[in-house]
Design a protein around this motif. Structure first.
Motif, PDB file in Angstrom:
ATOM      1  N   PRO A 345       0.816  -1.223   0.000  1.00 25.57           N
ATOM      2  CA  PRO A 345       0.000   0.000   0.000  1.00 25.57           C
ATOM      3  C   PRO A 345       0.844   1.265   0.000  1.00 25.57           C
ATOM      4  O   PRO A 345       2.021   1.262   0.374  1.00 25.57           O
ATOM      5  CB  PRO A 345      -0.781  -0.132   1.309  1.00 25.57           C
ATOM      6  N   GLU A 346       0.196   2.327  -0.407  1.00 24.40           N
ATOM      7  CA  GLU A 346       0.811   3.650  -0.347  1.00 24.40           C
ATOM      8  C   GLU A 346       0.264   4.410   0.861  1.00 24.40           C
ATOM      9  O   GLU A 346      -0.902   4.254   1.241  1.00 24.40           O
ATOM     10  CB  GLU A 346       0.516   4.427  -1.631  1.00 24.40           C
ATOM     11  N   TYR A 347       1.116   5.242   1.454  1.00 23.43           N
ATOM     12  CA  TYR A 347       0.709   6.103   2.571  1.00 23.43           C
ATOM     13  C   TYR A 347      -0.462   6.986   2.125  1.00 23.43           C
ATOM     14  O   TYR A 347      -0.465   7.461   0.996  1.00 23.43           O
ATOM     15  CB  TYR A 347       1.898   6.966   2.992  1.00 23.43           C
ATOM     16  N   PRO A 348      -1.489   7.199   2.961  1.00 24.74           N
ATOM     17  CA  PRO A 348      -1.590   6.842   4.388  1.00 24.74           C
ATOM     18  C   PRO A 348      -2.488   5.626   4.671  1.00 24.74           C
ATOM     19  O   PRO A 348      -3.237   5.625   5.641  1.00 24.74           O
ATOM     20  CB  PRO A 348      -2.213   8.100   4.976  1.00 24.74           C
ATOM     21  N   ALA A 349      -2.418   4.607   3.842  1.00 22.86           N
ATOM     22  CA  ALA A 349      -3.289   3.447   4.029  1.00 22.86           C
ATOM     23  C   ALA A 349      -3.086   2.824   5.412  1.00 22.86           C
ATOM     24  O   ALA A 349      -1.951   2.689   5.879  1.00 22.86           O
ATOM     25  CB  ALA A 349      -2.993   2.403   2.957  1.00 22.86           C
ATOM     26  N   PRO A 350      -4.164   2.428   6.093  1.00 27.37           N
ATOM     27  CA  PRO A 350      -4.043   1.761   7.397  1.00 27.37           C
ATOM     28  C   PRO A 350      -3.597   0.309   7.199  1.00 27.37           C
ATOM     29  O   PRO A 350      -3.974  -0.333   6.210  1.00 27.37           O
ATOM     30  CB  PRO A 350      -5.461   1.829   7.967  1.00 27.37           C
ATOM     31  N   VAL A 351      -2.828  -0.219   8.161  1.00 30.33           N
ATOM     32  CA  VAL A 351      -2.158  -1.498   7.915  1.00 30.33           C
ATOM     33  C   VAL A 351      -2.208  -2.471   9.092  1.00 30.33           C
ATOM     34  O   VAL A 351      -1.575  -3.525   9.033  1.00 30.33           O
ATOM     35  CB  VAL A 351      -0.668  -1.258   7.555  1.00 30.33           C
TER      36      VAL A 351
END
Length: 572
Positions: A345-351
């Motif tokens: 994922p790319e920022y700001p995706a929650p992980v």
């Protein structure tokens, strides 16, 4: 993966891997480095404050080379913890001034998923080990903190839209610089966590483990000689690389593909696809995830470090089980995942759940693809989840992070194990006695094995447990589960494992089925029912020895109806 310059230190500890090295010394060093990591693990667990560390051991310890390659790991490491050590420590070094800026007494710290780390609760702490003015390597501990702030107790809700809501993100920094603690950094972290005293106790325990590793590595250098030790470490890695190349080279060239699915992301109900295309080309193996879905809205995105770790683990346990893994084992394995997908994922995706729920599905898809080459290399899917079941009293503020085991998948030579943690997040399960002692608002009313939940097969899948917990205070419950909608697969004719089930029994006795990922408040007197998925079976069920089926029925693993209708065994 491994070509990181040592920035001047290569001349102070010269290594000549082409020179004749005593094989006995290499094997001795391999085992001693394992023992170093074991001592580190014991130091952390024995001095920790939280049951998550003391009892479940949700942490991993390792000895690393100057290039931050894993060369020694503890016995009970968490697979998704350990294989990301390299990227986490390298990023920490590079973002704090590089290798030339390291000096004795430094301690690096970070939890940033966008800087080579796993997810926010997993802090990596590492100390460089200098001997005779040169960098011998690093002592490193990664541990899962019970809380790191954010919108939910234990920082674990998947129902957030960005990583900022998940908790405090600490970019790579030095907690200690030349032996002096950065009090402002420590206070900043503690001020943003729930359960401050317990967090401080665990932080100090993590530091104790790191320092124990440093002391033991220094002692090994004194025993063997620093140049000899460094050379042996290099040979350990090279040997593991060559062994993995041989295992891969024994497979037929070609591309083998498999897909698997996540239940959803906690915000949307759509299944999320993980697509793994495994290509064998000579003695190299590459996995392409470009067919996977775009990054999700909720917190199930897997940082690329976790995706790599899950892939390495899947390949290691199918092609080269037995010896503990090192970075050498991972060198022949390539991972390609396009930026912006659910496994990169790319920022700001929650992980937050990508670390184990999505990483587990990555593991399952890779294993299933390898089974296309030869089912006897692989094993059926397990419960596919860390089965996170967290809670906080809304009266006392006490909070606990727990994980439950489900059914393990069967393999060609054995049944799956029941009610156990497995896969990329194999922590222990906290004892009921400890839970009820530390959290007086919690009563575990039952913890039973559910017969018939393991997938039928010549080798039977492990059965799932069912835990019923009563909360005597109003309580915030946070769960992160999987396989409630997509069945753990069987292999070679084996049946799939039973789906996971979750429910709330309200104080008035009404029962409400809930999703596998929830953040919800329950009233005092409510009960929560948590039942993970069962493991898949391996092979045709009708080929199972009828006497074993009879024993399974007597022991509660298989129902009488299943024995008759699936295994074709007449118990009369």
């Amino acid at each position: 993966m491994t070509d990181v310059p040592m920035a001047g230190f290569e001349e102070s500890i010269a290594v000549d891997a082409t020179a004749d090295v005593d094989p006995a010394l290499v094997e001795i060093v391999r085992n001693q480095l394992h023992d170093v990591a074991e001592e580190m693990q014991a130091s952390v667990m024995n001095s920790a404050y939280s049951p998550l560390w003391q009892e479940a051991g949700d942490l991993s310890c390792a000895a690393l080379t100057p290039a931050a390659e894993i060369v020694g790991q503890s016995e009970r490491v968490i697979p998704v913890h350990i294989a990301t050590m390299t990227s986490s420590v390298r990023e920490a070094v590079e973002r704090t001034g590089g290798f030339d800026a390291l000096e004795p007494g430094d301690v690096l710290l970070q939890n940033d998923p966008y800087a080579g780390n796993n997810h926010l609760p997993d802090f990596v702490m590492a100390e460089p080990v200098f001997v005779d003015g040169g960098l011998l390597g690093f002592s490193a501990v990664r541990a899962h903190w019970v809380d790191i702030g954010g919108s939910s107790p234990t920082s674990y809700s998947t129902q957030t839209g960005e990583i900022i809501q998940e908790g405090l993100r600490v970019p790579p920094a030095k907690l200690y610089e030349a032996g002096e603690r950065n009090d402002a950094l420590q206070e900043l972290i503690l001020a943003n966590t729930r359960g401050r005293d317990e967090r401080l106790g665990d932080m100090n325990a993590q530091l104790a483990g790191v320092r124990r590793g440093k002391e033991r590595l220094e002692a090994l250098a004194a025993k063997h000689g620093v140049r000899e030790l460094a050379t042996a470490m290099t040979v350990v890695l090279d040997n593991d690389e060559q062994r993995m190349q041989k295992r891969i080279g024994d497979l037929p060239d070609g591309t083998y593909e498999a897909v698997d699915f996540l239940d959803g992301d906690g915000i949307t109900d759509d299944l999320i696809e993980i697509d793994a295309a495994v290509t064998i080309d000579g003695d190299a193996l590459a996995v392409d995830f470009s067919g996977s879905d775009p990054q999700a809205t909720g917190g199930v995105n897997s940082p690329i470090a976790c995706t790599r770790a899950a892939t390495y683990y899947a390949v290691k346990v199918t092609l080269d089980p037995g010896e503990p893994g090192t970075t050498g084992s991972y060198r022949p394995i390539g991972v390609d995942a396009p930026s912006g997908c659910v496994v990169n994922p790319e920022y700001p995706a929650p992980v937050v759940a990508g670390n184990h729920e999505t990483a587990t599905r990555v593991h399952d898809a890779v294993v299933r693809a390898i089974a296309e080459i030869d089912p006897d290399l692989a094993f059926a899917a397990g419960d596919g989840s860390s089965n996170v079941f967290n809670y906080q009293s809304l009266e006392s503020g006490k909070l606990n992070y727990t994980c439950l085991g489900g059914g393990m998948g069967a393999c060609p030579g054995r049944d799956g194990i029941s009610a156990t943690r497995s896969g990329v997040g194999n922590t222990g399960i906290q004892p009921i006695e400890r839970v009820e002692e530390d959290y007086d608002f919690v009563t575990v009313e039952s913890f039973t094995l559910v017969g018939g939940t393991g997938g039928a097969g010549r080798q039977r899948g492990g059965c799932a447990p069912r835990r019923v917990v009563r909360f005597d205070d109003p309580t915030m419950v946070v769960t992160t589960g999987e396989r409630a909608r997509t069945q753990p697969f069987g292999l070679a004719g084996g049946r799939g494992g039973a789906l996971a089930e979750h429910a709330v029994i309200h104080p008035d006795g009404t029962e409400e089925t809930v999703d596998s990922k929830v953040t919800m408040e329950v009233d005092a007197g409510a009960k929560f029912v948590f039942q993970p998925a069962g493991g898949g079976g391996f092979g045709d069920p009708t080929e199972r020895d009828p006497e074993r089926v009879r024993e399974d029925v007597e022991n509660g693993y298989v129902t009488e109806k299943e024995a008759r209708e699936v295994y074709d065994v007449d118990l009369d």
